[in-house]
Design a protein around this motif. Structure first.
Motif, PDB file in Angstrom:
ATOM      1  N   UNK A  89      -4.688  11.914  -7.422  1.00 58.61           N
ATOM      2  CA  UNK A  89      -3.707  11.851  -6.420  1.00 58.61           C
ATOM      3  C   UNK A  89      -4.375  11.612  -5.082  1.00 58.61           C
ATOM      4  N   UNK A  90      -4.342  10.297  -4.783  1.00 55.35           N
ATOM      5  CA  UNK A  90      -5.013   9.852  -3.546  1.00 55.35           C
ATOM      6  C   UNK A  90      -4.153   8.587  -2.838  1.00 55.35           C
ATOM      7  N   UNK A  91      -4.673   8.119  -1.758  1.00 56.44           N
ATOM      8  CA  UNK A  91      -4.123   7.020  -1.206  1.00 56.44           C
ATOM      9  C   UNK A  91      -4.018   5.961  -2.193  1.00 56.44           C
ATOM     10  N   UNK A  92      -2.910   5.128  -2.430  1.00 56.80           N
ATOM     11  CA  UNK A  92      -2.795   3.995  -3.201  1.00 56.80           C
ATOM     12  C   UNK A  92      -2.020   4.643  -4.565  1.00 56.80           C
ATOM     13  N   UNK A  93      -1.777   5.894  -4.619  1.00 57.45           N
ATOM     14  CA  UNK A  93      -1.203   6.222  -6.042  1.00 57.45           C
ATOM     15  C   UNK A  93      -0.194   5.624  -6.613  1.00 57.45           C
ATOM     16  N   UNK A  94       1.015   5.545  -5.822  1.00 60.40           N
ATOM     17  CA  UNK A  94       2.078   4.892  -6.360  1.00 60.40           C
ATOM     18  C   UNK A  94       2.384   3.402  -6.378  1.00 60.40           C
ATOM     19  N   UNK A 139       0.737  -1.092  -0.016  1.00 59.11           N
ATOM     20  CA  UNK A 139      -0.046   0.215   0.052  1.00 59.11           C
ATOM     21  C   UNK A 139       0.843   1.124   0.043  1.00 59.11           C
ATOM     22  N   UNK A 140       0.141   2.396  -0.173  1.00 61.98           N
ATOM     23  CA  UNK A 140       1.021   3.706   0.155  1.00 61.98           C
ATOM     24  C   UNK A 140      -0.326   4.789   0.320  1.00 61.98           C
ATOM     25  N   UNK A 141       0.171   5.756   0.922  1.00 55.66           N
ATOM     26  CA  UNK A 141      -0.843   6.911   1.379  1.00 55.66           C
ATOM     27  C   UNK A 141      -0.398   8.172   2.021  1.00 55.66           C
ATOM     28  N   UNK A 142      -1.392   8.788   2.613  1.00 53.50           N
ATOM     29  CA  UNK A 142      -0.921   9.928   3.182  1.00 53.50           C
ATOM     30  C   UNK A 142      -1.033   9.959   4.575  1.00 53.50           C
ATOM     31  N   UNK A 143      -0.050  10.704   5.301  1.00 52.18           N
ATOM     32  CA  UNK A 143       0.129  10.578   6.723  1.00 52.18           C
ATOM     33  C   UNK A 143      -0.311  12.294   7.198  1.00 52.18           C
ATOM     34  N   UNK A 144      -1.211  12.380   8.123  1.00 57.61           N
ATOM     35  CA  UNK A 144      -1.393  13.722   8.455  1.00 57.61           C
ATOM     36  C   UNK A 144      -1.423  13.857  10.087  1.00 57.61           C
ATOM     37  N   UNK A 145      -1.318  15.108  10.412  1.00 56.35           N
ATOM     38  CA  UNK A 145      -1.463  15.481  11.989  1.00 56.35           C
ATOM     39  C   UNK A 145      -1.851  16.509  12.169  1.00 56.35           C
ATOM     40  N   UNK A 146      -2.779  16.540  13.460  1.00 50.53           N
ATOM     41  CA  UNK A 146      -3.310  17.835  14.019  1.00 50.53           C
ATOM     42  C   UNK A 146      -2.779  17.963  15.244  1.00 50.53           C
ATOM     43  N   UNK A 147      -2.243  18.946  15.986  1.00 53.42           N
ATOM     44  CA  UNK A 147      -1.625  19.299  17.113  1.00 53.42           C
ATOM     45  C   UNK A 147      -2.454  20.317  18.059  1.00 53.42           C
ATOM     46  N   UNK A 148      -2.884  19.946  18.852  1.00 48.75           N
ATOM     47  CA  UNK A 148      -3.593  21.117  19.977  1.00 48.75           C
ATOM     48  C   UNK A 148      -2.657  21.640  20.776  1.00 48.75           C
TER      49      UNK A 148
END
Length: 595
Positions: free
Chosen positions: A489-494, A219-228
């Protein structure tokens, strides 16, 4: 203004069927699973012989306006960190892989999406090369059934979360898991190397890239983070990407063109934004961008590469490949071990002799003889030439260095370099001592042992990684949602472009003999021998043996040899027994099988 960014910008996880794991490289020059205190590699397999997974660790850093890293953000600094990960496997619903078909269009795959789904691209290839249609699994009307997509998964407290698709009809539903550590960092674990067919009985795997009804857990995909923050405000960090590849069975040998160098080449030639701050490596990237001359694919005379930092890494990987790829050209590679002479300003003739054997990436003429002695993106043109369907192969049928790598070697050949070799008469420079973890150090360490070419279709990613519109800055992708021709361009793109299942191509990417009738020397070409060895040394005193020799006894009786196209048993052997194969590690000054 304070900015938060996730590093590595692209993390790399690797498949493994063990419950045990190790974290992927986090400092340049220190390979995966290297035990610093012991000065050797830790075992890549557990006590039962199963392969340990390589996890990718992600961190969040705070930067000032100049690009300087102020600090790493952990749970000790903030109220909350929420990680959001979305990976997918879309191989089954994507286009067939057929050499450079789609690569030659701008943007990628434009035109192919409009073709009838039953169009045959490559008919009548015979056993082992079935008819290739425009799309994989073309008979399946519900394309979602061909995808493994757990959707975006969030974790905001220490613990684990499985990445499971509860909607798909695919026979594989899990793509791994994520783990939030006690300090707030994220560990990503890819799949376990599973392959399965949706058909009953499962059809025989017939070729290297496109096998309908088959699935895997890459698989492949995006990793995001929100910081409070402590004041209650929430900041979203710049997103990162994660890719999942097969095990790197020779983790101490880098490929002659690494994925890091491919992305570096893109950043230099296309001038991607590089926020250097006080990072010396990124400052060098900016210096190369300033000195680059696109009309000639060369550097201005004012730029002087370092022998140790720029030249040695290219040449030492060519030297190391000899331990995992038995080649007729061992005489040429023996010269590469003499680093003292190669780094001496007085040795102009020796430098010229080495450089003239390097294939020019700007040439449009097929170069059969020079280095790297590897096959390239446009391999199908060589196949067509040998079948009598074209007059000559494309120049890109053979692997070349990147334009930047070639320009660095050209400057070295001309004497425009810093002679800073400090390790004396050794075969390989020692593994460096660990230093502080840095944001761009994480970026480079993650990518330097991945394959940057050829992409046929590749090991960790395919040629879509070169699509310049995907990048927001050097080494960092834009967020998801943009379109590239007919592609999203989305998760699984590559991973969608890669072989289905991964084990099929992993067997077939072995060295090949393509000696023309009029050649005075045998011409043996490699694929990705630094990831998937061709030949291995049991120890420093023994002769090479075939890496996949354990599979040879299962050859179909009618096939001339185990690598013959009619020996379909080779695919089943790799699919079911990949974890039995040996890892190659550095012992002394040789790369040998880990005991």
């Amino acid at each position: 203004m304070t900015t938060l960014r996730i590093h590595p910008a692209t993390g790399v996880a690797r498949l493994g069927n063990s419950d045990e794991f190790f974290v992927g490289p986090e400092q340049p020059g220190i390979p995966a699973n290297w035990n610093v205190s012991a000065g050797r590699f830790d075992p890549f397999k557990d006590a039962t012989g199963r392969v340990k997974r390589q996890a990718a660790r992600f961190r969040i850093f705070e930067f000032d306006d100049a690009g300087n890293a102020i600090r790493e953000i952990t749970l000790a600094d903030v109220t909350k960190i929420e990680w959001r990960v979305h990976v997918a496997n879309r191989k089954g619903s994507f286009f067939t892989f057929n050499g450079q078909r789609g690569a030659e269009t701008d943007p990628p795959y434009s035109g192919r999406h409009a073709e009838p789904p039953d169009k045959i691209e490559k008919p009548n290839r015979g056993r082992g090369q079935p008819e290739r249609r425009n799309r994989r699994d073309a008979a399946e009307p519900n394309r979602r059934n061909l995808e493994i997509d757990p959707g975006e998964q969030a974790i905001s407290a220490p613990g684990e979360l499985e990445l499971v698709d509860n909607v798909t009809a695919a026979p594989i539903r899990s793509l791994g898991k994520i783990r939030m550590e006690a300090d707030g960092r994220l560990l990503f674990f890819g799949g376990v190397g599973q392959t399965a067919s949706s058909a009953n009985p499962a059809p025989q795997i017939e070729e290297y890239a496109n096998n309908d009804t088959w699935f895997d857990d890459v698989s492949d995909g995006v990793v995001r983070a929100n910081v409070t923050l402590r004041d209650g405000s929430v900041i979203s960090a710049e997103s990162a990407w994660v890719i999942v590849g097969p095990p790197d069975f020779a983790p101490c040998i880098g490929h002659v063109v690494s994925l890091y160098e491919t992305l570096w080449d893109l950043a230099v030639r296309f001038g991607f934004a590089a926020r250097a701050g006080g990072d010396p490596t990124l400052a060098d990237l900016v210096a190369q961008q300033t000195a680059w001359q696109p009309a000639t694919n060369d550097f201005a005379a004012t730029y002087r590469p370092s022998f140790t930092d720029h030249i040695y890494p290219i040449l030492c990987r060519a030297l190391g490949a000899q331990d995992v790829h038995q080649s007729p050209r061992a005489d040429f590679h023996a010269t590469l071990a003499d680093w003292v002479r190669l780094s001496a300003p007085s040795e102009a003739r020796l430098r010229a002799e080495v450089f003239k054997r390097i294939r020019d990436p700007s040439s449009t003429v097929p170069d059969w003889l020079n280095m790297p002695r590897g096959l390239g993106d446009d391999f199908t043109s060589l196949d067509e030439f040998e079948d009598g369907r074209r007059d000559a192969p494309s120049a890109r049928a053979f692997l070349s260095l990147t334009h930047v790598q070639y320009a660095l070697l050209k400057a070295w050949k001309e004497g425009r370099f810093d002679s800073d070799w400090r390790f004396g008469d050794v075969r390989f420079a020692p593994v460096p001592a660990p230093g502080p973890v840095t944001p761009h150090g994480l970026d480079g360490a993650a990518l330097e042992n991945c394959v940057g070419g050829p992409f046929f279709p590749g090991i960790e990613v395919g040629w879509l990684i070169r699509e310049k519109s995907l990048y927001s800055a050097a080494f960092r992708f834009r967020d998801t949602g943009m379109t590239v021709g007919p592609l999203i361009f989305q998760a699984g793109f590559f991973s969608q472009q890669m072989a289905q299942p991964w084990t099929a191509d992993f067997y077939d990417c072995h060295k090949e003999d393509h000696t023309p009738d009029d050649s005075s020397e045998p011409l043996i070409y490699m694929w990705w021998t630094a990831q998937r060895p061709d030949d291995v040394l049991p120890d420093a005193q023994s002769a090479h043996r075939r890496w996949v020799e354990p599979f040879d006894a299962s050859k179909e009786p009618s096939a001339q040899g185990p690598d013959d196209i009619t020996n379909l048993a080779r695919f089943e052997q790799m699919r079911t027994r990949w974890h039995e194969l040996s890892f190659v590690v550095l012992e002394g000054d040789s790369y040998v099988e880990q005991k």
